[in-house]
Design a protein around this motif. Structure first.
Motif, mmCIF file in Angstrom:
data_model
loop_
_atom_site.group_PDB
_atom_site.id
_atom_site.type_symbol
_atom_site.label_atom_id
_atom_site.label_comp_id
_atom_site.label_asym_id
_atom_site.label_seq_id
_atom_site.Cartn_x
_atom_site.Cartn_y
_atom_site.Cartn_z
ATOM 1 N N THR A 75 5.606 0.048 20.738
ATOM 2 C CA THR A 75 5.175 1.403 21.048
ATOM 3 C C THR A 75 6.385 2.188 21.537
ATOM 4 O OG1 THR A 75 2.994 0.589 21.658
ATOM 5 C CG2 THR A 75 3.585 2.798 22.408
ATOM 6 N N PHE A 76 6.667 3.288 20.848
ATOM 7 C CA PHE A 76 7.791 4.151 21.193
ATOM 8 C C PHE A 76 7.237 5.446 21.766
ATOM 9 C CE2 PHE A 76 9.228 1.370 17.847
ATOM 10 C CZ PHE A 76 10.511 1.015 18.224
ATOM 11 N N GLN A 77 7.573 5.733 23.047
ATOM 12 C CA GLN A 77 7.193 6.983 23.686
ATOM 13 C C GLN A 77 8.478 7.778 23.860
ATOM 14 O OE1 GLN A 77 5.258 4.932 27.012
ATOM 15 N NE2 GLN A 77 3.365 6.001 26.458
ATOM 16 N N MET A 78 8.852 8.472 22.825
ATOM 17 C CA MET A 78 10.122 9.184 22.808
ATOM 18 C C MET A 78 9.891 10.681 23.023
ATOM 19 S SD MET A 78 12.705 7.122 22.229
ATOM 20 C CE MET A 78 12.002 5.802 23.196
ATOM 21 N N GLN A 79 10.529 11.228 24.045
ATOM 22 C CA GLN A 79 10.491 12.668 24.237
ATOM 23 C C GLN A 79 11.359 13.340 23.171
ATOM 24 O OE1 GLN A 79 12.015 12.590 28.150
ATOM 25 N NE2 GLN A 79 10.100 11.874 29.050
ATOM 26 N N GLN A 80 12.374 12.645 22.778
ATOM 27 C CA GLN A 80 13.260 13.105 21.721
ATOM 28 C C GLN A 80 14.028 11.892 21.204
ATOM 29 O OE1 GLN A 80 16.944 14.965 23.817
ATOM 30 N NE2 GLN A 80 15.135 15.831 24.806
ATOM 31 N N LEU A 126 4.348 1.082 15.947
ATOM 32 C CA LEU A 126 4.688 0.417 14.701
ATOM 33 C C LEU A 126 4.239 -1.036 14.847
ATOM 34 C CD1 LEU A 126 8.313 1.778 14.060
ATOM 35 C CD2 LEU A 126 6.137 2.704 13.244
ATOM 36 N N HIS A 127 3.114 -1.364 14.229
ATOM 37 C CA HIS A 127 2.561 -2.717 14.277
ATOM 38 C C HIS A 127 2.997 -3.387 12.976
ATOM 39 C CE1 HIS A 127 -1.205 -5.321 15.317
ATOM 40 N NE2 HIS A 127 -0.121 -6.050 15.145
ATOM 41 N N THR A 128 4.016 -4.227 13.068
ATOM 42 C CA THR A 128 4.733 -4.721 11.900
ATOM 43 C C THR A 128 4.488 -6.207 11.690
ATOM 44 O OG1 THR A 128 6.439 -3.064 12.346
ATOM 45 C CG2 THR A 128 7.027 -4.878 10.871
ATOM 46 N N PHE A 129 4.251 -6.560 10.428
ATOM 47 C CA PHE A 129 4.110 -7.956 10.027
ATOM 48 C C PHE A 129 5.209 -8.271 9.024
ATOM 49 C CE2 PHE A 129 0.006 -6.854 11.621
ATOM 50 C CZ PHE A 129 -0.484 -8.017 12.201
ATOM 51 N N VAL A 130 5.944 -9.337 9.283
ATOM 52 C CA VAL A 130 7.013 -9.788 8.391
ATOM 53 C C VAL A 130 6.606 -11.169 7.895
ATOM 54 C CG1 VAL A 130 9.465 -10.361 8.213
ATOM 55 C CG2 VAL A 130 8.715 -8.543 9.774
ATOM 56 N N ASP A 131 6.517 -11.305 6.580
ATOM 57 C CA ASP A 131 6.203 -12.601 5.976
ATOM 58 C C ASP A 131 7.234 -12.842 4.882
ATOM 59 O OD1 ASP A 131 5.111 -14.990 5.213
ATOM 60 O OD2 ASP A 131 3.296 -14.138 4.344
ATOM 61 N N PHE A 138 1.766 -1.002 10.191
ATOM 62 C CA PHE A 138 0.624 -0.153 10.504
ATOM 63 C C PHE A 138 1.109 0.872 11.526
ATOM 64 C CE2 PHE A 138 -1.029 -4.047 8.881
ATOM 65 C CZ PHE A 138 -2.242 -3.752 8.277
ATOM 66 N N ILE A 139 1.001 2.160 11.191
ATOM 67 C CA ILE A 139 1.528 3.223 12.043
ATOM 68 C C ILE A 139 0.370 3.946 12.722
ATOM 69 C CG2 ILE A 139 2.956 5.304 12.153
ATOM 70 C CD1 ILE A 139 3.227 3.348 9.023
ATOM 71 N N ASN A 140 0.302 3.823 14.052
ATOM 72 C CA ASN A 140 -0.723 4.476 14.880
ATOM 73 C C ASN A 140 -2.140 4.262 14.358
ATOM 74 O OD1 ASN A 140 1.324 5.367 16.493
ATOM 75 N ND2 ASN A 140 0.944 7.536 16.204
#
Length: 188
Positions: A75-80, A126-131, A138-140
């Protein structure tokens, strides 16, 4: 439950099925998409870390995660920020899976997707699966980006995955799990 098709050209194969995806509606009636809960049964060794960036920094790399079968929930909480995501590191260097904050695009290699549901949100997950060669993000819980990438690894080398933020201010959290292979039975 939706299962998609991943177009890819492998050695002896041409494409594969995507992860099963659960389609549902949220409280406001908007479509959400997420991996089926049963995927959690494949989770192995867990890692968690958080970073807070008080001022805009050139880069905020972290220690890499190791493995070719991973689940990463960041989870990225970026103001900028200029961009953020993951660097996949193999024997030939870094290959970024990057979200461009200004263009609202997620890209890896020559694959790019303009995201529709990331503008004016407080955080991006960014819920990422690497196989191995297949990467699904999966984005948000609103969009899915699927790509293939063939990492170059010598026999005793491991894939390294390092979260990064470029020119960013804010915070991010990462939960990552090594994934075990699914057990299949021949029973009908």
């Amino acid at each position: 439950i939706l299962v998609g098709w991943v177009q890819a050209e492998g050695v002896g194969w041409n494409g594969c099925l995507s992860l099963p995806r659960l389609l549902d509606l949220d409280d406001s009636g908007q479509l959400i998409i997420r991996p089926i809960p049963g995927m959690q049964k494949l989770r192995g060794l867990h890692q968690h870390f958080e970073r807070t960036l008080e001022t805009r920094t050139e880069s905020a790399n972290t220690s890499p995660l190791i493995g070719e079968q991973m689940e990463i929930k960041a989870t990225f909480q970026m103001q900028q920020a200029e961009s953020f995501g993951f660097n996949f590191i193999d024997d030939q260097g870094e290959h970024p899976l990057a979200f461009d904050f200004h263009t609202q695009q997620l890209s890896m290699g020559d694959q790019t997707a303009r995201l529709q549901f990331t503008k004016e949100v407080d955080q991006i997950e960014l819920h990422t699966f690497v196989d191995h060669s297949v990467i699904e993000v999966f984005i948000n819980q609103r969009e899915v980006f699927t790509t293939t990438f063939y990492f170059k690894l010598a026999e005793h080398h491991d894939l390294k995955i390092a979260p990064f933020v470029r020119q960013g201010k804010g915070k991010f959290t990462v939960d990552a799990w090594k994934l075990n292979s699914a057990e299949m039975s021949g029973r009908a």
